[in-house]
Write a protein that holds these residues in place. Structure first.
Motif, PDB file in Angstrom:
ATOM      1  N   LEU A  88       0.831  -1.429  -0.201  1.00 19.76           N
ATOM      2  CA  LEU A  88       0.248  -0.125  -0.058  1.00 19.76           C
ATOM      3  C   LEU A  88       0.992   1.309   0.167  1.00 19.76           C
ATOM      4  O   LEU A  88       0.334   2.275  -0.600  1.00 19.76           O
ATOM      5  CB  LEU A  88      -0.992  -0.106   1.337  1.00 19.76           C
ATOM      6  CG  LEU A  88      -1.949   1.286   1.387  1.00 19.76           C
ATOM      7  CD1 LEU A  88      -2.722   1.331   0.155  1.00 19.76           C
ATOM      8  CD2 LEU A  88      -3.037   0.975   2.794  1.00 19.76           C
ATOM      9  N   ALA A  89       2.088   1.274   0.676  1.00 23.25           N
ATOM     10  CA  ALA A  89       2.864   2.385   0.566  1.00 23.25           C
ATOM     11  C   ALA A  89       3.353   2.576  -0.754  1.00 23.25           C
ATOM     12  O   ALA A  89       3.746   3.729  -1.113  1.00 23.25           O
ATOM     13  CB  ALA A  89       4.068   2.306   1.647  1.00 23.25           C
ATOM     14  N   PHE A  90       3.768   1.583  -1.535  1.00 27.15           N
ATOM     15  CA  PHE A  90       4.188   1.743  -2.701  1.00 27.15           C
ATOM     16  C   PHE A  90       3.062   2.364  -3.656  1.00 27.15           C
ATOM     17  O   PHE A  90       3.243   3.239  -4.574  1.00 27.15           O
ATOM     18  CB  PHE A  90       4.384   0.161  -3.190  1.00 27.15           C
ATOM     19  CG  PHE A  90       4.531   0.070  -4.816  1.00 27.15           C
ATOM     20  CD1 PHE A  90       5.927   0.580  -5.432  1.00 27.15           C
ATOM     21  CD2 PHE A  90       3.782  -0.331  -5.509  1.00 27.15           C
ATOM     22  CE1 PHE A  90       5.882   0.632  -6.911  1.00 27.15           C
ATOM     23  CE2 PHE A  90       3.799  -0.504  -6.937  1.00 27.15           C
ATOM     24  CZ  PHE A  90       5.056   0.068  -7.697  1.00 27.15           C
ATOM     25  N   VAL A  91       1.764   1.752  -3.512  1.00 28.51           N
ATOM     26  CA  VAL A  91       0.676   2.462  -4.407  1.00 28.51           C
ATOM     27  C   VAL A  91       0.459   3.824  -3.963  1.00 28.51           C
ATOM     28  O   VAL A  91       0.263   4.594  -4.738  1.00 28.51           O
ATOM     29  CB  VAL A  91      -0.623   1.596  -4.188  1.00 28.51           C
ATOM     30  CG1 VAL A  91      -1.732   2.144  -4.628  1.00 28.51           C
ATOM     31  CG2 VAL A  91      -0.387   0.068  -4.621  1.00 28.51           C
ATOM     32  N   LEU A  92       0.599   4.081  -2.558  1.00 29.63           N
ATOM     33  CA  LEU A  92       0.362   5.462  -2.327  1.00 29.63           C
ATOM     34  C   LEU A  92       1.281   6.480  -3.001  1.00 29.63           C
ATOM     35  O   LEU A  92       0.959   7.415  -3.377  1.00 29.63           O
ATOM     36  CB  LEU A  92       0.344   5.851  -0.955  1.00 29.63           C
ATOM     37  CG  LEU A  92      -0.670   4.917   0.113  1.00 29.63           C
ATOM     38  CD1 LEU A  92      -0.439   5.376   1.471  1.00 29.63           C
ATOM     39  CD2 LEU A  92      -1.927   5.393  -0.375  1.00 29.63           C
ATOM     40  N   ASP A  93       2.510   6.002  -3.242  1.00 30.27           N
ATOM     41  CA  ASP A  93       3.551   6.741  -3.707  1.00 30.27           C
ATOM     42  C   ASP A  93       3.305   7.087  -5.180  1.00 30.27           C
ATOM     43  O   ASP A  93       3.508   8.070  -5.917  1.00 30.27           O
ATOM     44  CB  ASP A  93       5.032   6.028  -3.459  1.00 30.27           C
ATOM     45  CG  ASP A  93       5.413   6.317  -2.306  1.00 30.27           C
ATOM     46  OD1 ASP A  93       4.982   7.143  -1.456  1.00 30.27           O
ATOM     47  OD2 ASP A  93       6.492   5.689  -1.819  1.00 30.27           O
ATOM     48  N   ARG A  94       2.634   5.883  -6.026  1.00 27.94           N
ATOM     49  CA  ARG A  94       2.360   5.778  -7.269  1.00 27.94           C
ATOM     50  C   ARG A  94       1.442   6.982  -7.550  1.00 27.94           C
ATOM     51  O   ARG A  94       1.272   7.704  -8.323  1.00 27.94           O
ATOM     52  CB  ARG A  94       1.872   4.394  -7.940  1.00 27.94           C
ATOM     53  CG  ARG A  94       3.243   3.637  -7.952  1.00 27.94           C
ATOM     54  CD  ARG A  94       2.931   2.507  -8.712  1.00 27.94           C
ATOM     55  NE  ARG A  94       2.339   2.753 -10.137  1.00 27.94           N
ATOM     56  CZ  ARG A  94       3.307   2.898 -10.974  1.00 27.94           C
ATOM     57  NH1 ARG A  94       4.680   3.162 -11.086  1.00 27.94           N
ATOM     58  NH2 ARG A  94       2.452   3.043 -12.361  1.00 27.94           N
ATOM     59  N   VAL A 114      -6.316   8.640  -0.535  1.00 26.60           N
ATOM     60  CA  VAL A 114      -5.048   8.637  -0.598  1.00 26.60           C
ATOM     61  C   VAL A 114      -4.387  10.132  -0.552  1.00 26.60           C
ATOM     62  O   VAL A 114      -3.606  10.459   0.030  1.00 26.60           O
ATOM     63  CB  VAL A 114      -4.472   7.869  -2.058  1.00 26.60           C
ATOM     64  CG1 VAL A 114      -3.017   8.224  -2.102  1.00 26.60           C
ATOM     65  CG2 VAL A 114      -4.987   6.670  -2.095  1.00 26.60           C
ATOM     66  N   LEU A 115      -5.049  10.977  -1.597  1.00 25.01           N
ATOM     67  CA  LEU A 115      -4.443  12.446  -1.600  1.00 25.01           C
ATOM     68  C   LEU A 115      -4.903  13.107  -0.170  1.00 25.01           C
ATOM     69  O   LEU A 115      -4.276  14.165   0.219  1.00 25.01           O
ATOM     70  CB  LEU A 115      -5.308  13.076  -2.812  1.00 25.01           C
ATOM     71  CG  LEU A 115      -4.884  12.380  -3.941  1.00 25.01           C
ATOM     72  CD1 LEU A 115      -5.532  13.068  -5.184  1.00 25.01           C
ATOM     73  CD2 LEU A 115      -3.496  12.582  -4.259  1.00 25.01           C
ATOM     74  N   LYS A 120      -8.372   5.441   7.187  1.00 29.59           N
ATOM     75  CA  LYS A 120      -9.453   4.471   7.543  1.00 29.59           C
ATOM     76  C   LYS A 120     -10.120   4.148   6.266  1.00 29.59           C
ATOM     77  O   LYS A 120     -10.458   2.979   6.273  1.00 29.59           O
ATOM     78  CB  LYS A 120     -10.237   5.418   8.631  1.00 29.59           C
ATOM     79  CG  LYS A 120     -11.633   4.591   9.053  1.00 29.59           C
ATOM     80  CD  LYS A 120     -12.333   5.463   9.772  1.00 29.59           C
ATOM     81  CE  LYS A 120     -13.584   4.483  10.372  1.00 29.59           C
ATOM     82  NZ  LYS A 120     -14.216   5.589  11.496  1.00 29.59           N
ATOM     83  N   THR A 121     -10.406   5.128   5.516  1.00 33.29           N
ATOM     84  CA  THR A 121     -11.079   4.653   4.263  1.00 33.29           C
ATOM     85  C   THR A 121     -10.275   3.686   3.335  1.00 33.29           C
ATOM     86  O   THR A 121     -10.860   2.844   2.725  1.00 33.29           O
ATOM     87  CB  THR A 121     -11.567   5.851   3.369  1.00 33.29           C
ATOM     88  OG1 THR A 121     -12.359   6.757   4.286  1.00 33.29           O
ATOM     89  CG2 THR A 121     -12.206   5.612   2.199  1.00 33.29           C
ATOM     90  N   LEU A 122      -8.955   4.032   3.359  1.00 33.50           N
ATOM     91  CA  LEU A 122      -8.167   3.254   2.480  1.00 33.50           C
ATOM     92  C   LEU A 122      -8.243   1.766   3.039  1.00 33.50           C
ATOM     93  O   LEU A 122      -8.315   0.821   2.203  1.00 33.50           O
ATOM     94  CB  LEU A 122      -6.703   3.714   2.468  1.00 33.50           C
ATOM     95  CG  LEU A 122      -6.461   4.822   1.621  1.00 33.50           C
ATOM     96  CD1 LEU A 122      -5.196   5.188   1.725  1.00 33.50           C
ATOM     97  CD2 LEU A 122      -6.680   4.260   0.181  1.00 33.50           C
ATOM     98  N   LEU A 123      -7.954   1.514   4.194  1.00 31.23           N
ATOM     99  CA  LEU A 123      -8.082   0.193   4.787  1.00 31.23           C
ATOM    100  C   LEU A 123      -9.002  -0.503   4.820  1.00 31.23           C
ATOM    101  O   LEU A 123      -9.209  -1.791   4.963  1.00 31.23           O
ATOM    102  CB  LEU A 123      -7.561   0.279   6.144  1.00 31.23           C
ATOM    103  CG  LEU A 123      -5.823   0.883   6.306  1.00 31.23           C
ATOM    104  CD1 LEU A 123      -5.483   0.931   7.814  1.00 31.23           C
ATOM    105  CD2 LEU A 123      -4.848  -0.244   5.481  1.00 31.23           C
ATOM    106  N   ILE A 305      -4.866  -3.577  10.618  1.00 35.59           N
ATOM    107  CA  ILE A 305      -3.883  -4.357   9.528  1.00 35.59           C
ATOM    108  C   ILE A 305      -3.855  -5.643  10.393  1.00 35.59           C
ATOM    109  O   ILE A 305      -3.330  -5.546  11.440  1.00 35.59           O
ATOM    110  CB  ILE A 305      -2.793  -3.478   9.379  1.00 35.59           C
ATOM    111  CG1 ILE A 305      -3.230  -2.159   8.448  1.00 35.59           C
ATOM    112  CG2 ILE A 305      -1.658  -4.083   8.641  1.00 35.59           C
ATOM    113  CD1 ILE A 305      -2.028  -1.284   8.311  1.00 35.59           C
ATOM    114  N   GLY A 306      -3.646  -6.719   9.431  1.00 32.46           N
ATOM    115  CA  GLY A 306      -3.260  -7.967  10.136  1.00 32.46           C
ATOM    116  C   GLY A 306      -4.239  -8.502  11.206  1.00 32.46           C
ATOM    117  O   GLY A 306      -3.518  -9.151  12.470  1.00 32.46           O
ATOM    118  N   LYS A 307      -5.563  -8.111  11.271  1.00 39.26           N
ATOM    119  CA  LYS A 307      -6.351  -8.713  12.476  1.00 39.26           C
ATOM    120  C   LYS A 307      -6.186 -10.079  12.500  1.00 39.26           C
ATOM    121  O   LYS A 307      -6.413 -11.034  11.826  1.00 39.26           O
ATOM    122  CB  LYS A 307      -7.664  -8.188  12.032  1.00 39.26           C
ATOM    123  CG  LYS A 307      -8.827  -8.555  13.319  1.00 39.26           C
ATOM    124  CD  LYS A 307     -10.185  -8.201  12.789  1.00 39.26           C
ATOM    125  CE  LYS A 307     -10.965  -8.403  13.770  1.00 39.26           C
ATOM    126  NZ  LYS A 307     -12.519  -7.761  13.771  1.00 39.26           N
TER     127      LYS A 307
END
Length: 337
Positions: A88-94, A114-115, A120-123, A305-307
């Motif tokens: 997700l960090a990679f995608v956010l950078d893109r 993202v912007l 919360k919405t992303l996850l 994350i990772g629940k």
């Protein structure tokens, strides 16, 4: 010495070396030097060594080499996954890098989240939401160009807490476990909810797992021939989500054999653990429990994350081994050694 004699002598030496290596590989696991030096002595380490020893030594629990299949989740199992999934960090950078060419993203979800930094919405979208973002930001790229962009990101991006490349936040004890299994004839596969084309460029260099042994979520692609130049291009659509009940489906589709060893860390791995262990013969299920807030993170039932909730409850009933990171691991990362 004549060339023929030299050749014969050289061949005999090579044969002797090969035989010695083969004999070493056949030694019972317990006869080898400590293969898990970053694991504390205790019930967890003992269970792992006992399983490998029993399944590689002639006897009632012996497993033929071709059936020694071990599957591992990636996020939270082989490397960290906080504060965001690394993919997700990679995608956010893109998304941020491409936002200038897409003004419509300011009012379109999940790009808007993202912007605006709305995690919360992303996850809330889970692995499927990440794959949607990944598909949208890589559409039209060849798989080679996408792999190159992933590799460039792994070289330049830094984790916000540790200020190190994300590929250095792999778990040293798990690297040892992968090597230990392979030294005893096991094939090690990644079975992850992450994008398969995000993982394949770097997994062999980091884990020793080649691209053809990586199973993950995937976007649709298509073949194109431009003159005499063939390419496979990425499309803006999801093909398969390898998470939850999708993991046994992915294992069946891409590996073709039922694992005898499976490791995960969240409820997204529950079905993979069930598929692996609810079968006849020796089976090993492992859950990595994140309990070390000082060296890594501590989280389980309430994490976005990772629940880890249902799988944590089911583990004692199924006899799965729960790895307590704080108590079972001497170090977390390779850079701690």
């Amino acid at each position: 010495m004549t060339p023929a004699l030299a050749l014969t002598r050289r061949a005999l030496i090579q044969l002797g070396v090969a035989a010695a290596l083969a004999c070493a590989a056949l030694l019972p696991a317990t006869a080898q030097a400590d293969p898990l030096p970053s694991w504390n002595d205790g019930a967890t380490k003992t269970a792992i060594v006992d399983f490998v020893t029993r399944t590689t030594t002639p006897g009632p629990d012996f497993i033929a080499a071709g059936d020694r299949i071990a599957t591992f989740d990636n996020d939270g199992t082989l490397w960290s996954e906080q504060p965001l999934y690394f993919q997700l960090a990679f995608v956010l950078d893109r998304v941020k890098a491409m936002a200038g060419d897409h003004p419509e993203w300011k009012n379109t979800q999940p790009f808007q989240a993202v912007l605006e930094g709305d995690s919360k919405t992303l996850l809330a979208g889970g692995e499927k939401g990440i794959m949607e973002l990944l598909a949208a930001t890589s559409s039209g790229m060849s798989v080679e160009d996408f792999a190159a962009s992933v590799m460039e990101w792994t070289k330049t991006a830094r984790h916000p807490r540790f200020d190190k490349p994300y590929t250095e936040l792999v778990f040293q004890p798990m690297l040892e476990l992968l090597a230990y299994l392979r030294a005893n004839g096991y094939q090690t596969f990644i079975v992850s909810g992450g994008g398969v084309e995000f993982m394949r460029p770097w997994t062999e260099g980091v884990y020793g797992i080649p691209p053809n042994q990586v199973v993950g979520s995937s976007g649709k692609t298509q073949f194109k021939l431009d003159g005499d130049t063939p390419t496979i291009q990425k499309l803006p659509a999801i093909e398969f989500v390898d998470d939850g009940p999708g993991k046994p489906v992915g294992i069946n589709r891409f590996i073709g054999k039922r694992p005898v060893f499976a490791a995960g860390n969240s409820d997204g791995d529950l079905e993979m653990l069930q598929w692996t262990t609810l079968n006849n013969g020796p089976r090993f299920g492992m859950i990595i429990h994140h309990t070390d807030a000082k060296r890594e993170w501590a989280y389980d039932r309430d994490s976005r994350i990772g629940k880890l909730d249902r799988a944590l409850d089911e583990a004692p009933k199924r006899g799965w081994t729960i790895v307590d990171m704080k108590d079972d691991w001497k170090v977390i990362y390779p850079f701690e050694k």
